[in-house]
Design an enzyme around this catalytic site. Structure first.
Site, short mmCIF file in Angstrom:
data_model
loop_
_atom_site.label_atom_id
_atom_site.label_comp_id
_atom_site.label_asym_id
_atom_site.label_seq_id
_atom_site.Cartn_x
_atom_site.Cartn_y
_atom_site.Cartn_z
CG HIS A 207 -9.17 -85.72 -9.87
ND1 HIS A 207 -10.37 -85.68 -10.53
CD2 HIS A 207 -8.68 -86.98 -10.02
CE1 HIS A 207 -10.61 -86.88 -11.05
NE2 HIS A 207 -9.60 -87.68 -10.75
CG HIS B 280 -6.09 -90.01 -13.22
ND1 HIS B 280 -7.04 -89.13 -12.75
CD2 HIS B 280 -5.62 -89.47 -14.37
CE1 HIS B 280 -7.14 -88.10 -13.59
NE2 HIS B 280 -6.27 -88.29 -14.58
CD GLU C 194 -7.66 -94.21 -13.51
OE1 GLU C 194 -7.38 -94.04 -12.30
OE2 GLU C 194 -8.48 -93.50 -14.12
CD GLU D 34 -8.16 -90.00 -8.79
OE1 GLU D 34 -7.71 -90.22 -9.92
OE2 GLU D 34 -9.39 -89.92 -8.52
#
Length: 332
Positions: A121, A214, A296, A159
């Site tokens: 992101h 992430h 993640e 995030e």
């Protein structure tokens, strides 16, 4: 949450020279003795721990995969969108140039190795909904250019902030080992880059390894980390035949080192306890021609995981675990 993905249902989501002596990793705690990843690691550490080739679970039945980073069925992060003034066009992300090449040869176990870190992101994505919602070709289908990412339940930690912090720590560790490290973005783009461009950056660098960092956005009670591996895909612009095996080994090694460095258990909601997941719906993996995985690091929407993810000390451990896995993979 993976930038061109979300967590499955339920819920969705600088350089120093010198050598570093790599400590021999301890055995995984007995409570994880049956864990597939540790079996694949043979319970050993260091540079000679070759990973076995074992079958891995695919996406569990009933899970869905979309590109909207906001957690499905969960809490949607609240953001204030700043629209582009009428008649104006937001600047497109420029090629990633923030990582200047090292001056002179580096020394260390990873000297000569190229690692691309892909911080999931972009902190400014929420200001550019039109741009990030544009569809891009990922081979198997089209998906959003990028997404906003998730955040903690209170909305006080995003995030995008997490991935940049861990990525900065990770780069520092890898460069001490002698690696040449670049980013796909370092909050130096107006938005994005898109998932297909993120893949191209790793490919153009001829990276020896690419790791996309992430944090997930699943439901409260869903906790733990997982590493996403590319599935075998041959469709359109996507062909992962040459990277499935090395990416899998990279992922297995990162998972084994991550659990040891952080104490974070494998996900209890993805991967059937292995901490590994195989997907074919992520453009960042589908379009890669070099070994690449996503990690993640935990679930930001779970209060227990969020307490760790918001700790600088724990994020340093997370970066160390990822770096140890990359080191193990590149020096095997």
């Amino acid at each position: 949450m993976s930038y061109d993905s979300e967590s499955p249902t339920p819920g969705r989501r600088r350089r120093l020279r010198g050598n570093l002596v790599i400590a021999t990793a301890a055995l995984v705690p007995t409570c994880l003795a049956g864990w597939l990843v540790w079996q694949a690691m043979d319970g050993s550490g260091g540079h000679d721990d070759k990973a076995k080739v074992l079958p891995l679970p695919s996406r569990s039945v009933g899970h869905t995969s979309t590109d909207d980073k906001r957690p499905a069925g969960g809490r949607t992060p609240t953001v204030t969108v700043t629209a582009t003034p009428p008649g104006a066009t937001a600047a497109a992300p420029s090629p990633s140039t923030q990582s200047a090449p090292p001056v002179g040869p580096l020394s260390g176990p990873l000297a000569g190795k190229v690692v691309v870190i892909d911080p999931g992101h972009n902190p400014k994505n929420f200001q550019h909904p039109t741009e990030i919602n544009r569809q891009v070709d990922i081979g198997t289908n089209t998906k959003e250019c990028d997404t906003t990412g998730t955040e903690t339940i209170g909305g006080d930690y995003t995030e995008a902030a997490f991935t940049l912090d861990v990525s900065h720590r990770l780069r520092a560790i890898l460069e001490k080992l002698g690696a040449t490290v670049t980013y796909t973005q370092d909050n130096d783009h107006a938005w994005g880059p898109c998932v297909d461009e993120r893949a191209r950056i790793g490919n153009a660098a001829k990276a020896d390894a690419v790791v996309s960092v992430h944090a997930d956005g699943s439901a409260e009670g869903n906790h733990g980390f997982h590493v996403i591996l590319p599935a075998l895909v041959d469709a359109g612009k996507a062909n992962t035949a040459q990277i499935v095996a090395p990416s899998r080994e990279l992922g297995v090694r990162i998972a084994g080192k991550f659990v040891h460095a952080t104490g974070m258990p494998p996900s209890n909601y993805i991967g059937d306890g292995t901490g590994l997941d195989v997907r074919k719906d992520l453009g960042g993996l589908n379009l890669s021609t070099v070994p690449k995985v996503f990690i993640e690091c935990g679930n930001m929407q779970d209060s227990g995981d969020a307490k760790l993810l918001t700790s600088g000390d724990w994020r340093q451990k997370a970066a160390q675990g990822i770096a140890d896995g990359i080191d193990s993979f590149l020096t095997k």
